[in-house]
Design a protein around this motif. Structure first.
Motif, PDB file in Angstrom:
ATOM      1  N   THR A 193       0.714  -1.327   0.026  1.00 13.76           N
ATOM      2  CA  THR A 193      -0.097  -0.183   0.133  1.00 13.76           C
ATOM      3  C   THR A 193       0.788   1.077   0.002  1.00 13.76           C
ATOM      4  OG1 THR A 193       0.019  -0.165   2.384  1.00 13.76           O
ATOM      5  CG2 THR A 193      -2.047  -1.046   1.239  1.00 13.76           C
ATOM      6  N   ALA A 194       2.001   0.941  -0.621  1.00 16.21           N
ATOM      7  CA  ALA A 194       2.985   2.181  -0.872  1.00 16.21           C
ATOM      8  C   ALA A 194       3.198   2.760   0.452  1.00 16.21           C
ATOM      9  CB  ALA A 194       2.241   3.042  -1.675  1.00 16.21           C
ATOM     10  N   GLY A 195       3.101   2.441   1.653  1.00 16.01           N
ATOM     11  CA  GLY A 195       3.757   3.047   3.038  1.00 16.01           C
ATOM     12  C   GLY A 195       2.644   3.851   3.575  1.00 16.01           C
ATOM     13  N   ALA A 196       1.386   3.775   3.101  1.00 12.46           N
ATOM     14  CA  ALA A 196       0.159   4.595   3.655  1.00 12.46           C
ATOM     15  C   ALA A 196      -0.325   4.388   4.850  1.00 12.46           C
ATOM     16  CB  ALA A 196      -0.828   4.528   2.558  1.00 12.46           C
ATOM     17  N   THR A 197      -0.593   5.453   5.560  1.00 12.19           N
ATOM     18  CA  THR A 197      -1.442   5.364   6.954  1.00 12.19           C
ATOM     19  C   THR A 197      -2.715   5.901   6.508  1.00 12.19           C
ATOM     20  OG1 THR A 197       0.719   5.302   8.121  1.00 12.19           O
ATOM     21  CG2 THR A 197      -1.392   5.953   9.309  1.00 12.19           C
ATOM     22  N   THR A 198      -3.911   5.128   7.092  1.00  8.85           N
ATOM     23  CA  THR A 198      -5.088   5.712   6.770  1.00  8.85           C
ATOM     24  C   THR A 198      -5.961   5.684   8.232  1.00  8.85           C
ATOM     25  OG1 THR A 198      -6.234   3.556   6.533  1.00  8.85           O
ATOM     26  CG2 THR A 198      -5.124   4.615   4.537  1.00  8.85           C
ATOM     27  N   GLU A 199      -7.077   6.517   8.157  1.00  8.75           N
ATOM     28  CA  GLU A 199      -8.051   6.313   9.627  1.00  8.75           C
ATOM     29  C   GLU A 199      -8.762   4.982   9.301  1.00  8.75           C
ATOM     30  OE1 GLU A 199      -8.255   8.471  11.841  1.00  8.75           O
ATOM     31  OE2 GLU A 199      -6.558   9.650  10.972  1.00  8.75           O
ATOM     32  N   ALA A 200      -8.948   4.523  10.388  1.00 14.42           N
ATOM     33  CA  ALA A 200     -10.060   3.387  10.503  1.00 14.42           C
ATOM     34  C   ALA A 200     -11.143   3.618   9.732  1.00 14.42           C
ATOM     35  CB  ALA A 200     -10.440   3.005  12.263  1.00 14.42           C
ATOM     36  N   MET A 201     -11.405   2.453   8.886  1.00 14.00           N
ATOM     37  CA  MET A 201     -12.786   2.486   8.183  1.00 14.00           C
ATOM     38  C   MET A 201     -13.481   1.334   8.445  1.00 14.00           C
ATOM     39  SD  MET A 201     -10.777   1.688   4.367  1.00 14.00           S
ATOM     40  CE  MET A 201      -9.364   2.613   4.943  1.00 14.00           C
ATOM     41  N   ASN A 202     -14.866   1.535   8.236  1.00 14.09           N
ATOM     42  CA  ASN A 202     -15.790   0.589   8.738  1.00 14.09           C
ATOM     43  C   ASN A 202     -16.014  -0.430   7.468  1.00 14.09           C
ATOM     44  OD1 ASN A 202     -16.682   1.657  10.904  1.00 14.09           O
ATOM     45  ND2 ASN A 202     -18.049   3.048   9.988  1.00 14.09           N
ATOM     46  N   VAL A 203     -15.776  -1.686   7.825  1.00 16.92           N
ATOM     47  CA  VAL A 203     -16.038  -2.868   6.845  1.00 16.92           C
ATOM     48  C   VAL A 203     -16.980  -3.924   7.413  1.00 16.92           C
ATOM     49  CG1 VAL A 203     -13.852  -2.684   5.859  1.00 16.92           C
ATOM     50  CG2 VAL A 203     -14.049  -3.993   7.961  1.00 16.92           C
ATOM     51  N   SER A 204     -17.247  -5.003   7.027  1.00 15.41           N
ATOM     52  CA  SER A 204     -18.271  -6.033   7.381  1.00 15.41           C
ATOM     53  C   SER A 204     -17.646  -7.283   6.735  1.00 15.41           C
ATOM     54  CB  SER A 204     -19.685  -5.559   6.827  1.00 15.41           C
ATOM     55  OG  SER A 204     -20.553  -6.658   7.338  1.00 15.41           O
ATOM     56  N   TYR A 205     -17.037  -7.998   7.689  1.00 18.97           N
ATOM     57  CA  TYR A 205     -16.358  -9.312   7.076  1.00 18.97           C
ATOM     58  C   TYR A 205     -16.845 -10.241   8.362  1.00 18.97           C
ATOM     59  CZ  TYR A 205     -13.478  -6.883   3.632  1.00 18.97           C
ATOM     60  OH  TYR A 205     -13.252  -6.307   2.657  1.00 18.97           O
ATOM     61  N   MET A 206     -16.512 -11.672   8.168  1.00 27.08           N
ATOM     62  CA  MET A 206     -16.391 -12.422   9.080  1.00 27.08           C
ATOM     63  C   MET A 206     -14.684 -12.705   8.836  1.00 27.08           C
ATOM     64  SD  MET A 206     -18.939 -13.005  10.947  1.00 27.08           S
ATOM     65  CE  MET A 206     -18.682 -14.085  11.841  1.00 27.08           C
ATOM     66  N   GLY A 207     -14.019 -13.042   9.966  1.00 30.20           N
ATOM     67  CA  GLY A 207     -12.364 -13.295   9.765  1.00 30.20           C
ATOM     68  C   GLY A 207     -12.138 -14.554  10.733  1.00 30.20           C
ATOM     69  N   MET A 208     -11.202 -15.222  10.137  1.00 31.43           N
ATOM     70  CA  MET A 208     -10.595 -16.480  10.694  1.00 31.43           C
ATOM     71  C   MET A 208      -9.401 -16.673  10.948  1.00 31.43           C
ATOM     72  SD  MET A 208     -11.878 -20.598  10.479  1.00 31.43           S
ATOM     73  CE  MET A 208     -13.584 -20.219  10.102  1.00 31.43           C
ATOM     74  N   LEU A 209      -8.417 -16.756  12.108  1.00 30.75           N
ATOM     75  CA  LEU A 209      -7.135 -17.291  11.988  1.00 30.75           C
ATOM     76  C   LEU A 209      -6.889 -18.556  12.112  1.00 30.75           C
ATOM     77  CD1 LEU A 209      -6.699 -14.809  15.246  1.00 30.75           C
ATOM     78  CD2 LEU A 209      -6.632 -14.181  12.907  1.00 30.75           C
ATOM     79  N   HIS A 210      -5.860 -18.979  11.444  1.00 32.90           N
ATOM     80  CA  HIS A 210      -5.564 -20.582  11.319  1.00 32.90           C
ATOM     81  C   HIS A 210      -4.183 -20.811  12.084  1.00 32.90           C
ATOM     82  CE1 HIS A 210      -8.961 -21.007   8.411  1.00 32.90           C
ATOM     83  NE2 HIS A 210      -8.493 -19.901   7.678  1.00 32.90           N
ATOM     84  N   SER A 211      -3.294 -20.110  12.461  1.00 32.58           N
ATOM     85  CA  SER A 211      -2.315 -20.363  13.187  1.00 32.58           C
ATOM     86  C   SER A 211      -2.101 -19.726  14.507  1.00 32.58           C
ATOM     87  CB  SER A 211      -1.189 -19.720  12.173  1.00 32.58           C
ATOM     88  OG  SER A 211       0.058 -19.926  13.137  1.00 32.58           O
ATOM     89  N   THR A 212      -1.764 -20.538  15.200  1.00 31.44           N
ATOM     90  CA  THR A 212      -1.672 -20.240  16.873  1.00 31.44           C
ATOM     91  C   THR A 212      -0.531 -19.572  17.026  1.00 31.44           C
ATOM     92  OG1 THR A 212      -0.187 -22.118  17.263  1.00 31.44           O
ATOM     93  CG2 THR A 212      -2.357 -22.534  17.636  1.00 31.44           C
ATOM     94  N   ALA A 213       0.146 -19.076  16.123  1.00 34.34           N
ATOM     95  CA  ALA A 213       1.405 -18.159  16.276  1.00 34.34           C
ATOM     96  C   ALA A 213       0.861 -16.608  15.865  1.00 34.34           C
ATOM     97  CB  ALA A 213       2.596 -18.513  15.579  1.00 34.34           C
ATOM     98  N   ASN A 214      -0.315 -16.745  15.229  1.00 31.47           N
ATOM     99  CA  ASN A 214      -0.606 -15.263  14.832  1.00 31.47           C
ATOM    100  C   ASN A 214      -0.729 -14.285  15.933  1.00 31.47           C
ATOM    101  OD1 ASN A 214      -3.036 -16.590  12.167  1.00 31.47           O
ATOM    102  ND2 ASN A 214      -0.886 -15.885  11.884  1.00 31.47           N
ATOM    103  N   VAL A 215      -0.269 -13.006  15.892  1.00 35.12           N
ATOM    104  CA  VAL A 215      -0.163 -12.086  16.774  1.00 35.12           C
ATOM    105  C   VAL A 215      -1.460 -11.282  16.683  1.00 35.12           C
ATOM    106  CG1 VAL A 215       1.204 -10.170  17.468  1.00 35.12           C
ATOM    107  CG2 VAL A 215       2.165 -12.132  16.689  1.00 35.12           C
ATOM    108  N   ILE A 216      -1.859 -10.898  17.713  1.00 36.50           N
ATOM    109  CA  ILE A 216      -3.066 -10.097  18.102  1.00 36.50           C
ATOM    110  C   ILE A 216      -2.432  -8.719  18.768  1.00 36.50           C
ATOM    111  CG2 ILE A 216      -5.102  -9.706  19.106  1.00 36.50           C
ATOM    112  CD1 ILE A 216      -5.664 -12.742  18.863  1.00 36.50           C
ATOM    113  N   TYR A 217      -2.683  -7.586  18.253  1.00 38.11           N
ATOM    114  CA  TYR A 217      -2.363  -6.309  18.732  1.00 38.11           C
ATOM    115  C   TYR A 217      -3.251  -5.475  19.481  1.00 38.11           C
ATOM    116  CZ  TYR A 217       1.434  -7.255  15.507  1.00 38.11           C
ATOM    117  OH  TYR A 217       2.624  -8.244  14.630  1.00 38.11           O
TER     118      TYR A 217
END
Length: 515
Positions: A193-217
């Motif tokens: 994304t060419a180093g961009a920083t944006t404001e939070a935008m509203n989306v509508s998804y379901m999302g799934m994590l598949h690896s126990t090593a995935n980091v949550i911030y």
């Protein structure tokens, strides 16, 4: 005394075949070696560039074909190497399994081969960079291209297998609706994304994590809160916000449907598999449970969202309180047993009653396939009830549906469209908004056919672009095809059967009856 013998060694050793006895000094008791063949088991991929390359029925055997355009620019599995009188031959095949039939043998001087070795696979999400192509085989050639990856930029890819061909790494996994091979060069570590920083935008998804090593911030681009561990892996979350920080995309995950609810945290786009989530005007409609599938705490749930198997609830009434669409699949919220849960539309039968249909409605059985005429075509969850209307959009256009029911409500004719013969009902469409073709299943032929390599393979008869199973049938040219069912659509005959590793439909004009 006459002597005749063969010395045969195991694979990888020399096999020497002797001629008939020769007369030397008047005595027929000596044999002279005619050809020495050394055959070795190998694991290579190979490509042939010259269409005039000869194909032999055996090492140093008879030429029975040329590569022509069918086999040139095409990547093959190479399972055997043979050396006959100093000339090396390779056995080429479309199949990775060496026990399956091969195309034939070619001289080493006519094929470019690379060693293929299995690598340790790491199930880690990577964004695709939109470069290169997806292939039907690793190290694929022009004729193995399934699709350009240009339209899949920044979409996630989960490797199911990893191999090394020559010095290049190739991954096997799902792109769109198909399992394919892609080069490591088609993946990136972070979304471009060419180093961009944006404001939070509203989306509508379901999302799934598949690896126990995935980091949550804690926040997008902020400090690490925790790793997913087993608690958050294979667990489907609501995703309400997206934010890009220094070129990296993050998504906010939550256990709750409400966007204002407390979040679990933020995850990088490479760590989460997303599915679009759309709300539907709910229909107060009664169904019966089929007993198949599971009840979930969230729509399109993962393993950790399973509440209970539905097999003990077969034929139990189910009343939908809420309806959503996840990646084109309808999910209903309602009570099963003593608990409110989500069930897939595939887990319910046709409605028992349709609130809103008047006494003048009349339902009859029909047999068609059909397509909605445009993205603006209205689809009704209940025939004739405007409050249940939604538009076909991209999800339900350029696709062939089965049509088995006709309903007339207040002199307006509606047809029920479904994605499978046994269920997966989408809704009702007005006659004027549908293109229909008559569908008739006939006694299936017992004949065998040869695939000629023309056209495409489809998931449904008379399929359209969203029903494409294989964009080209060229890789299957010459394969034997045995139909398991035969359908007549209009004036055209369609067959369904095994196409490679999948079941699909082809038109009769794409195959030739085996003599």
């Amino acid at each position: 005394m006459k002597k005749s013998w063969k010395i045969v060694a195991a694979m990888g050793m020399a096999t020497t075949i002797m001629t008939a006895p020769m007369t030397i000094n008047g005595t027929k008791d000596v044999q002279v070696a005619q050809a020495a063949t050394k055959t070795t088991a190998i694991t290579y991929m190979g490509q042939i560039d010259n269409p005039k390359t000869a194909i032999y029925d055996a090492p140093a055997g008879n030429k029975f074909d040329t590569v022509d355009t069918l086999y040139s620019k095409n990547s093959f599995y190479v399972h055997k190497k043979a050396v006959v009188n100093g000339v090396t031959y390779y056995r080429i095949s479309r199949n990775e399994n060496p026990t399956f039939g091969a195309i034939g043998w070619v001289k080493a001087s006519t094929i470019n081969v690379k060693k293929m070795t299995e690598q340790k696979n790491v199930v880690k999400a990577h964004p695709m960079n939109g470069k290169g192509n997806a292939y039907s085989r690793p190290d694929g050639g022009e004729r193995n291209i399934w699709h350009s990856l240009k339209d899949y930029k920044n979409r996630q890819f989960y490797p199911q297998r990893t191999v090394k061909v020559g010095t290049a790494i190739w991954y096997y996994g799902k792109v769109g609706a198909r399992n394919v091979w892609i080069s490591a060069n088609s993946l990136s570590e972070k979304v471009d994304t060419a180093g961009a920083t944006t404001e939070a935008m509203n989306v509508s998804y379901m999302g799934m994590l598949h690896s126990t090593a995935n980091v949550i911030y804690k926040t997008a681009g902020g400090a690490k809160l925790q790793t997913a561990g087993t608690l958050y892996t294979e667990n489907n979350f609501y995703v309400h916000q997206k934010k890009i920080v220094n070129g990296v995309t993050y998504y906010r995950i939550s256990r709750n449907e409400s966007a204002s609810s407390e979040a679990v945290g933020w995850v990088k786009s490479a760590a989460i598999e997303l599915a679009s989530l759309k709300a539907h005007a709910n229909v107060t409609e009664n169904f019966k449970l089929t007993g198949k599938g599971n009840a979930y705490s969230r729509p399109a749930g993962g393993e950790r969202n399973i509440w209970h198997s539905l097999n003990t609830y077969k034929n139990t009434n189910f009343r939908a309180k809420e309806t959503v669409e996840v990646n084109g699949e309808l999910w209903y919220y309602g009570t099963v047993g003593v608990r409110n849960v989500w069930v897939s539309a595939a887990s319910v039968t046709d409605s028992i009653t349709q609130t809103g249909n008047t006494a003048t409605s009349k339902t009859t059985a029909v047999s068609y396939v059909g397509q909605t005429k445009s993205a603006k075509t209205p689809i009704f969850r209940v025939a004739g009830k405007s409050s249940t209307k939604f538009l076909a959009g991209k999800s339900y256009t350029n696709e062939t549906f089965y049509i088995y029911k006709k309903n007339v409500v207040k002199n307006t004719t509606y047809y029920e469209i479904r994605r499978s013969q046994s269920g997966d009902i989408i809704g009702w469409v007005k006659d004027k908004s549908l293109a229909k073709q008559t569908l008739k299943f006939t006694i299936n032929t017992k004949d065998s056919f040869t695939i000629d390599g023309t056209g495409k393979g489809y998931t449904r008869p008379n399929g359209k672009s969203r029903n494409i199973l294989y964009t080209t049938m060229k890789p299957f040219a010459g394969d034997t095809f045995k139909p398991t069912s035969t359908a007549i659509i209009g004036n055209d005959t369609w067959y369904v059967g095994q196409l490679g590793t999948k079941t699909g439909w082809v038109k009769a004009s794409q195959v030739t009856k085996t003599k």
